[in-house]
Design an enzyme around this catalytic site. Structure first.
Site, short mmCIF file in Angstrom:
data_model
loop_
_atom_site.label_atom_id
_atom_site.label_comp_id
_atom_site.label_asym_id
_atom_site.label_seq_id
_atom_site.Cartn_x
_atom_site.Cartn_y
_atom_site.Cartn_z
N GLU A 1 0.82 -1.21 0.00
CA GLU A 1 0.00 0.00 0.00
C GLU A 1 0.86 1.27 0.00
O GLU A 1 1.80 1.39 0.78
CB GLU A 1 -0.94 -0.01 1.21
N THR B 1 -6.16 2.83 -5.22
CA THR B 1 -5.97 1.38 -5.11
C THR B 1 -6.78 0.63 -6.17
O THR B 1 -6.28 -0.30 -6.80
CB THR B 1 -6.40 0.87 -3.72
N HIS C 1 -0.79 3.48 4.87
CA HIS C 1 -1.73 4.34 4.14
C HIS C 1 -1.84 5.67 4.88
O HIS C 1 -1.81 5.70 6.10
CB HIS C 1 -3.10 3.64 4.08
N ASP D 1 1.17 0.38 -5.03
CA ASP D 1 0.01 0.75 -5.86
C ASP D 1 0.02 2.19 -6.34
O ASP D 1 -0.41 2.50 -7.43
CB ASP D 1 -1.32 0.40 -5.17
N HIS D 2 0.53 3.11 -5.52
CA HIS D 2 0.59 4.52 -5.92
C HIS D 2 1.44 5.28 -4.92
O HIS D 2 1.89 4.72 -3.93
CB HIS D 2 -0.82 5.14 -6.00
C1 GP9 Z 1 -9.25 0.57 1.21
C2 GP9 Z 1 -7.86 0.61 0.73
C3 GP9 Z 1 -7.35 2.01 0.50
O1 GP9 Z 1 -9.88 -0.65 1.14
O2 GP9 Z 1 -7.64 -0.22 -0.33
O3 GP9 Z 1 -7.57 2.52 -0.76
P1 GP9 Z 1 -6.84 3.83 -1.32
O4 GP9 Z 1 -7.25 4.99 -0.47
O5 GP9 Z 1 -5.37 3.61 -1.24
O6 GP9 Z 1 -7.29 3.95 -2.71
MN MN Z 2 -3.91 2.41 -2.15
#
Ligand code: GP9
Ligand code: MN
Length: 703
Positions: free
Chosen positions: A261, A305, A422, A481-482
């Site tokens: 993440e 995500t 996150h 992912d980002h």
């Molecule tokens: C929530 C998680 C976060 O289920 O995948 O998503 P994001 O904010 O990174 O798009």
């Molecule tokens: Mn994410």
């Protein structure tokens, strides 16, 4: 006292009084339902306030419709509207209990995956207290029938009715404003139905969903099979045939995707106070059994995500606005990795995530992708202090995930979506012994601490895979992912990069995320391993994986190019139309030499022509991908040897899934647990998660 009561009574005997009473009771009951029947996660004071407040505007506007009518009729109309709205809440309560999500029009239309598997009968779902949502309706009807309140037959001026509607709208405006200040892009980014209900109420959510669904179905209805022609020819033209030395090399192996993440490339090998932030990931990155990429970019848009998931599993871009998984994930036809792998190679497919299933509409989109299992929050044992931010803390999440992973018949394709690293990068003291950054930006500084925690979690997971022997026949795919630090933190970014000021070029390179493919013994399989410098991104992952597993993607509608192919064009589009290539970079309107970062202020004619050519490719690439998603074009695309995913047959209902898992293990006999004489291997999982000290994990069981 008596006179006060008198006044209230007199007030209630007017139409306005009756209206106020109805609104008040309706608001209280809605609020009660939000608090007790749904899991909306209103954590902060403002969210709690909005949860109560949002019940008012819709009650005023909708019950207020009755004020435009005369006499007795308006009283009854108000009660009927109330009864209808209450029934809608009631229906949502039942649906929510089964699916942890709200009813959408797609579900009602029956085109959804969910409608097919209301696996438990209604009688089993309903609880007596659910009927409390009708309490105010019953009270009001009794009061009216018993004439405790007199019907006010006087004419209620239209002007007054309109004023009340205006008050409702104004309150809604205020509601929307407060909601946006707490959660920007609430409606455009389409995170989660829970969010919309939490901030704006269930009635607004329904209207919003209705508008969205109508718009989407109109676009879909207009699309025809012909629209596929330009897509097919573009994709054929840019197909990058596989590098023969890699093709099929990892055939039949388990695939475990570790979703890191918000993890950026610069974290690799980065040190704070002389300590590596991510020693485990660093050693994977430098391992001779890994193919790693150092020019790999995230290409997500607002869907963050979910856009990453969309690209990785479909090689389709997210949309320019919102999340494609939310807007089109339920209804569209996909030819996704899970479905392809299970149909072509007999893989068992599962996604794991320690958050509610409704986030990014995963509960529906995953069915369209063909995921056989989706282990979301309710599958996980609950342990004291186990959740932070968006879900279960990584160490606990990964350990518990293995309880299910060991039950998947092999080969399996499993995606583990971590979440602790996150924004806003919060972790409790007992889990953080790593020094923070010292940029002075509170959002940025703890980022390395949660990243370090994520790294430790991955270490524990890999130890388990080693210990159980799973590692030997499992390909690990790791990707960020980002970005974790958005471009809004320029001063902090400059400090991290050791620069005075960041340029648009720096921000473009800031979008790099790790991508690694690790398999024990890969270095002795006659392929080049180590760090590969090709320019690519998330859109390219699926074709790469397909070629490694020996599935030819030649005929697929996929917008990426195999990262290991020598025929790649190495153009990396960003979702907003900017791009990176090995020679040039365009970001926020500025052009740069990619190798040096030097800005090209006055491009030559030849350079201009080159930029135009790249831009044309990027715009067409993104635009055609959008057409595929908006028009649901894959429904027209027949892929030989592939049958459309039967979404209705897929269920993520806890009991049904556990039952199926039990059955299929017996039948196929290839799960790790089955091979271990049906004994759990979870004791092989060592973790230092303080929450799990002296705690037994209690998983849900079926009889
Ligand atoms: C929530 C998680 C976060 O289920 O995948 O998503 P994001 O904010 O990174 O798009
Ligand atoms: Mn994410």
């Amino acid at each position: 006292m008596k006179t006060a009561l008198h006044k209230v009574r007199a007030g209630l005997n007017t139409k306005l009084g009756f209206f106020c009473l109805s609104v008040l009771l309706f608001a209280i009951k809605s609020w009660w339902a939000y608090e007790t029947k749904f899991n909306l996660g209103a954590t902060t004071g403002i969210q709690q306030f909005l949860l109560a407040f949002n019940t008012l505007p819709s009650a005023i506007i909708l019950l207020g419709i009755a004020l435009y009518f005369r006499g007795r009729l308006s009283y009854w109309l108000m009660s009927i509207i109330n009864a209808l709205l209450s029934t809608w809440i009631f229906a949502n309560i039942l649906y929510y209990r089964e699916f942890s999500d709200f009813i959408t029009f797609n579900v009602i239309k029956g085109s959804s995956s969910a409608s097919g598997n209301l696996s438990t009968s209604l009688a089993q779902i309903i609880r007596p207290s659910d009927f409390f949502v009708y309490l105010d309706v019953v009270v009001i009807i009794i009061v009216l029938l018993a004439h405790w309140i007199r019907v006010d037959m006087r004419y209620f001026k239209r002007r007054y009715a309109a004023t009340i509607t205006m008050i409702g709208l104004a309150l809604f405006g205020a509601n929307l404003g407060m909601a946006y200040s707490d959660r920007s892009q609430l409606l455009t980014r389409t995170f989660d139905n829970n969010y919309i209900v939490k901030y704006l109420g269930i009635e607004f959510y329904t209207i919003y969903d209705g508008v969205k669904t109508t718009h989407n179905s109109a676009v879909r209805a207009e699309a025809t099979a012909k629209d596929l022609n330009p897509v097919k020819s573009f994709i054929q033209k840019h197909y990058a045939s596989p590098n023969i030395s890699y093709y099929g090399k990892l055939k039949g192996k388990n695939v475990v995707i570790i979703h890191l993440e918000s993890f950026q490339q610069w974290l690799l090998d980065y040190k704070v106070k002389g300590k590596e932030v991510t020693p485990t990931l660093n050693s994977l990155y430098h391992s001779s059994d890994t193919i790693a990429f150092d020019n790999f970019f995230n290409q997500v848009g607002q869907g963050k995500t979910s856009d990453a998931e969309m690209m990785l599993e479909n090689s389709l871009f997210g949309l320019p606005e919102g999340s494609a998984m939310t807007t089109n994930g339920t209804t569209n036809t996909f030819q996704s990795a899970p479905a392809l792998l299970s149909q072509k190679l007999g893989y068992t497919t599962a996604s794991f995530h320690g958050d509610v299933p409704s986030f990014w509409n995963r509960d529906n989109a995953y069915k369209s992708f063909g995921y056989q299992y989706f282990f979301s929050k309710e599958y996980y044992p609950s342990v004291k202090d186990d959740v932070v931010g968006y879900g279960i803390k990584d160490k606990i999440f990964l350990k518990s995930s293995m309880y299910y992973l060991q039950q998947l018949p092999q080969p399996f394709y499993a995606k583990l979506i971590t979440v602790t690293n996150h924004y806003p990068y919060i972790l409790d003291k007992k889990n953080t012994d790593f020094p923070s950054l010292k940029t002075g930006d509170d959002t940025v500084d703890p980022y390395v601490q949660t990243a370090h925690y994520l790294d430790e979690s991955v270490k524990e997971l890999i130890n388990y895979l080693d210990k159980t022997g799973l590692r030997k026949n499992t390909v690990l795919i790791l990707y960020g992912d980002h970005y974790g630090i958005s471009n809004n933190h320029k001063a902090a970014i400059a400090k991290i990069l050791g620069k005075k000021k960041v340029t648009n070029y720096d921000l473009a390179m800031w979008q790099k995320v790790p991508f690694m493919i690790n398999y024990e013994g890969l270095s002795s399989m006659g392929v080049t391993t180590g760090i590969n410098h090709t320019y690519g991104g998330e859109i390219d992952v699926l074709p790469t994986l397909e070629d490694l597993l020996g599935i030819s993607s030649k005929k697929y509608i996929q917008f990426g190019q195999d990262l290991l192919s020598t025929k790649r064009n190495q153009i990396v589009p960003f979702r907003n139309g900017d791009w990176v290539t090995p020679t040039y970079t365009k970001y926020n309107g500025d052009y740069y030499y990619t190798k040096t970062g030097k800005q090209i202020k006055n491009p030559t004619k030849a350079q201009k022509a080159k930029f135009e050519k790249i831009q044309k490719y990027v715009t067409t690439d993104l635009g055609l991908s959008d057409k595929v998603i908006n028009g649901d074009l894959l429904r027209f695309y027949k892929l030989s040897g592939f049958t459309k995913v039967a979404k209705k047959k897929i269920t993520y209902n806890l009991k049904a899934s556990l039952k199926q898992l039990k059955k299929v293990q017996k039948k196929l006999k290839t799960s790790l647990k089955y091979e271990n004489d049906n004994k759990s291997t979870l004791s092989d999982y060592t973790t230092d998660a303080p929450e799990l000290k002296n705690t037994k994990l209690k998983f849900p069981t079926i009889k």
